[in-house]
Design an enzyme around this catalytic site. Structure first.
Site, PDB file in Angstrom:
ATOM      1  N   LEU A  97       4.226  28.124  25.905  1.00 38.84           N
ATOM      2  CA  LEU A  97       4.644  28.823  27.127  1.00 38.84           C
ATOM      3  C   LEU A  97       5.218  27.827  28.124  1.00 38.84           C
ATOM      4  CD1 LEU A  97       1.808  31.420  27.776  1.00 38.84           C
ATOM      5  CD2 LEU A  97       3.757  31.536  26.225  1.00 38.84           C
ATOM      6  N   GLY A 142       1.558  28.171  22.654  1.00 37.24           N
ATOM      7  CA  GLY A 142       2.362  29.365  22.355  1.00 37.24           C
ATOM      8  C   GLY A 142       3.254  29.170  21.129  1.00 37.24           C
ATOM      9  N   GLU A 167      -4.843  24.805  24.570  1.00 38.42           N
ATOM     10  CA  GLU A 167      -5.006  25.275  25.949  1.00 38.42           C
ATOM     11  C   GLU A 167      -6.127  24.543  26.696  1.00 38.42           C
ATOM     12  OE1 GLU A 167      -4.128  27.093  23.490  1.00 38.42           O
ATOM     13  OE2 GLU A 167      -2.640  28.559  24.106  1.00 38.42           O
TER      14      GLU A 167
HETATM   15  N1  CO8 Z   1       6.667  24.027  29.677  1.00 42.79           N
HETATM   16  C1  CO8 Z   1       7.564  23.531  30.552  1.00 42.79           C
HETATM   17  N2  CO8 Z   1       8.153  22.324  30.420  1.00 42.79           N
HETATM   18  C2  CO8 Z   1       7.799  21.579  29.347  1.00 42.79           C
HETATM   19  C3  CO8 Z   1       6.851  22.030  28.404  1.00 42.79           C
HETATM   20  C4  CO8 Z   1       6.277  23.328  28.593  1.00 42.79           C
HETATM   21  N3  CO8 Z   1       5.380  23.852  27.728  1.00 42.79           N
HETATM   22  N4  CO8 Z   1       6.704  21.088  27.458  1.00 42.79           N
HETATM   23  C5  CO8 Z   1       7.522  20.064  27.815  1.00 42.79           C
HETATM   24  N5  CO8 Z   1       8.183  20.366  28.947  1.00 42.79           N
HETATM   25  C6  CO8 Z   1       9.202  19.554  29.627  1.00 42.79           C
HETATM   26  C7  CO8 Z   1       8.654  18.183  30.049  1.00 42.79           C
HETATM   27  O1  CO8 Z   1       7.979  18.248  31.293  1.00 42.79           O
HETATM   28  C8  CO8 Z   1       9.938  17.384  30.119  1.00 42.79           C
HETATM   29  O2  CO8 Z   1      10.610  17.739  31.331  1.00 42.79           O
HETATM   30  P1  CO8 Z   1      11.519  16.644  32.109  1.00 42.79           P
HETATM   31  O3  CO8 Z   1      12.620  16.285  31.134  1.00 42.79           O
HETATM   32  O4  CO8 Z   1      12.003  17.377  33.320  1.00 42.79           O
HETATM   33  O5  CO8 Z   1      10.634  15.473  32.423  1.00 42.79           O
HETATM   34  C9  CO8 Z   1      10.772  17.948  28.980  1.00 42.79           C
HETATM   35  O6  CO8 Z   1      10.240  19.249  28.710  1.00 42.79           O
HETATM   36  C10 CO8 Z   1      10.697  17.135  27.712  1.00 42.79           C
HETATM   37  O7  CO8 Z   1       9.341  16.920  27.396  1.00 42.79           O
HETATM   38  P2  CO8 Z   1       8.813  15.547  26.738  1.00 42.79           P
HETATM   39  O8  CO8 Z   1       9.501  14.377  27.351  1.00 42.79           O
HETATM   40  O9  CO8 Z   1       7.330  15.567  26.774  1.00 42.79           O
HETATM   41  O10 CO8 Z   1       9.360  15.732  25.231  1.00 42.79           O
HETATM   42  P3  CO8 Z   1       8.785  15.059  23.915  1.00 42.79           P
HETATM   43  O11 CO8 Z   1       9.822  15.312  22.871  1.00 42.79           O
HETATM   44  O12 CO8 Z   1       8.337  13.660  24.144  1.00 42.79           O
HETATM   45  O13 CO8 Z   1       7.466  15.911  23.555  1.00 42.79           O
HETATM   46  C11 CO8 Z   1       6.195  17.947  23.340  1.00 42.79           C
HETATM   47  C12 CO8 Z   1       7.569  17.269  23.263  1.00 42.79           C
HETATM   48  C13 CO8 Z   1       5.301  17.394  22.224  1.00 42.79           C
HETATM   49  C14 CO8 Z   1       6.391  19.430  23.142  1.00 42.79           C
HETATM   50  C15 CO8 Z   1       5.563  17.624  24.714  1.00 42.79           C
HETATM   51  O14 CO8 Z   1       6.532  17.915  25.722  1.00 42.79           O
HETATM   52  C16 CO8 Z   1       4.344  18.411  25.010  1.00 42.79           C
HETATM   53  O15 CO8 Z   1       3.273  18.103  24.516  1.00 42.79           O
HETATM   54  N6  CO8 Z   1       4.493  19.462  25.881  1.00 42.79           N
HETATM   55  C17 CO8 Z   1       3.389  20.249  26.340  1.00 42.79           C
HETATM   56  C18 CO8 Z   1       3.083  21.290  25.362  1.00 42.79           C
HETATM   57  C19 CO8 Z   1       1.926  22.117  25.827  1.00 42.79           C
HETATM   58  O16 CO8 Z   1       0.860  21.635  26.077  1.00 42.79           O
HETATM   59  N7  CO8 Z   1       2.146  23.421  25.902  1.00 42.79           N
HETATM   60  C20 CO8 Z   1       1.142  24.342  26.315  1.00 42.79           C
HETATM   61  C21 CO8 Z   1       1.737  25.458  27.110  1.00 42.79           C
HETATM   62  S1  CO8 Z   1       0.495  26.666  27.512  1.00 42.79           S
HETATM   63  C22 CO8 Z   1       0.621  27.888  26.315  1.00 42.79           C
HETATM   64  O17 CO8 Z   1       1.515  27.905  25.541  1.00 42.79           O
HETATM   65  C23 CO8 Z   1      -0.417  28.979  26.241  1.00 42.79           C
HETATM   66  C24 CO8 Z   1      -1.023  29.288  27.524  1.00 42.79           C
HETATM   67  C25 CO8 Z   1      -1.939  30.461  27.473  1.00 42.79           C
HETATM   68  C26 CO8 Z   1      -2.235  30.885  28.884  1.00 42.79           C
HETATM   69  C27 CO8 Z   1      -3.596  31.338  29.089  1.00 42.79           C
HETATM   70  C28 CO8 Z   1      -3.932  31.410  30.578  1.00 42.79           C
HETATM   71  C29 CO8 Z   1      -4.988  32.395  30.854  1.00 42.79           C
END
Ligand code: CO8
Length: 291
Positions: A97, A142, A167
């Site tokens: 997400l 997600g 999460e």
């Molecule tokens: N949402 C928004 N932006 C994101 C996300 C995301 N999920 N993931 C990465 N980005 C952004 C980064 O902030 C970065 O932005 P910027 O260029 O402006 O600095 C850009 O994307 C590139 O990211 P990275 O430099 O980290 O890219 P890498 O290739 O090194 O790594 C990864 C890619 C492995 C995907 C890494 O970005 C990562 O681990 N991201 C986080 C993933 C994560 O933890 N997602 C969880 C989301 S929550 C969810 O899906 C379920 C929630 C359920 C809700 C329940 C509530 C009740």
């Protein structure tokens, strides 16, 4: 009953089996939105859906809406029997997400966003089509849910790619229907441990746990996905579809019955200052990691 999409699809003539690689290209129909590209091979009945939303295929409101609409279009297309879901980006299947959709927005926005997340899952998990995830990169939260919602998961055997419902690492809690989907794939014990720790499992470990069904070298991923699809499509649609419904209906019905309550819970949870703070810190950590 025979007006339902399941019955309709089950009784119509079946297209030919999946075309092996190397043969001349079969008639293809494609549609592309901003964030998702879909190509349907009408002779085999198989569509390939590619996520193409740089940098990380995060599931924004716009992405989720396009995803649901694309699934609906394929579901209603009599020529389509199966869909392979993959990413057009290197190294990332989907980052889950879009966290920015859950930070500093209005209650109305949170409600609209969460309804779109629910809609995507209801369509994918409840799809009559055969769904195969070709996971060609990292797939947290997600992104993992999308893969888990398919009928079969094949992952590139790169240990740098990981998958899981992480999460808890963000200080948030996977909703009950994320959990149900996870449990239905790996079982209670593995899910209990993995969810509490918010584990992201490298591909080989994910395979060992049963989180993905197969690992293949990245360059063979689409070929393997096509072969698996052909195997699943060799069966009569109606028997497979009714079996799928029998296996998944309880879990789907649980969300349908509690959909509004689930949206309210999400809004209450996500608007808490402590949760907003956790999400902001997590985003900062992602940015720091980069620099
Ligand atoms: N949402 C928004 N932006 C994101 C996300 C995301 N999920 N993931 C990465 N980005 C952004 C980064 O902030 C970065 O932005 P910027 O260029 O402006 O600095 C850009 O994307 C590139 O990211 P990275 O430099 O980290 O890219 P890498 O290739 O090194 O790594 C990864 C890619 C492995 C995907 C890494 O970005 C990562 O681990 N991201 C986080 C993933 C994560 O933890 N997602 C969880 C989301 S929550 C969810 O899906 C379920 C929630 C359920 C809700 C329940 C509530 C009740």
């Amino acid at each position: 009953c025979c007006r339902s999409p399941a019955c309709d699809r089950a009784t119509r003539p079946r297209p030919s089996p999946l075309q092996p690689p190397g043969l001349p290209l079969a008639p293809c129909r494609s549609f592309s939105n901003n964030k998702i590209q879909v190509e349907l091979d009408e002779s085999s009945g198989v569509a390939v859906m590619k996520f193409k939303s740089p940098p990380v295929n995060s599931l924004s409101l716009e992405f989720l809406t396009e995803f649901s609409i694309s699934l609906e279009k394929l579901e209603n297309n009599r020529a389509c029997r199966g869909v392979i879901i993959t990413s057009a980006l290197p190294k990332i299947f989907s980052s889950g997400l879009d966290i920015t959709e859950m930070c500093g927005k209005s209650m109305e926005h949170y409600a609209e966003f969460w309804r779109a997340v629910q809609e995507m899952w209801l369509r994918l998990y409840g799809s009559n089509m055969v769904t195969v995830a070709a996971v060609n990169g990292s797939s947290p939260a997600g992104g993992c849910l999308i893969a888990l919602s398919c009928d079969y998961r094949i992952m590139a055997e790169n240990p740098k790619f990981s998958i899981g419902l992480n999460e808890a690492q963000l200080g948030i809690v996977a909703p009950f229907w994320f959990k149900d989907t996870f449990v239905n794939v790996v079982g209670q014990r593995i899910a209990e441990r993995s969810l509490q720790l918010g584990s992201l499992h490298p591909a080989p470990e994910a395979h060992k746990l049963g989180l993905v069904d197969e690992l293949v070298p990245e360059e063979k991923l689409m070929e393997k996905a096509a072969a698996v699809m052909a195997q699943w499509l060799a069966l009569p649609d109606h028997a497979r579809q009714l079996t799928k419904t029998m296996m998944r209906k309880v879990v789907l019905d649980r969300l349908v019955a509690h959909r509004e309550e689930d949206i309210k819970n999400f809004i209450t949870f996500i608007s808490k200052e402590s949760i907003q703070k956790s999400l902001r810190m997590y985003m900062e950590m992602l940015k720091k990691k980069k620099s």
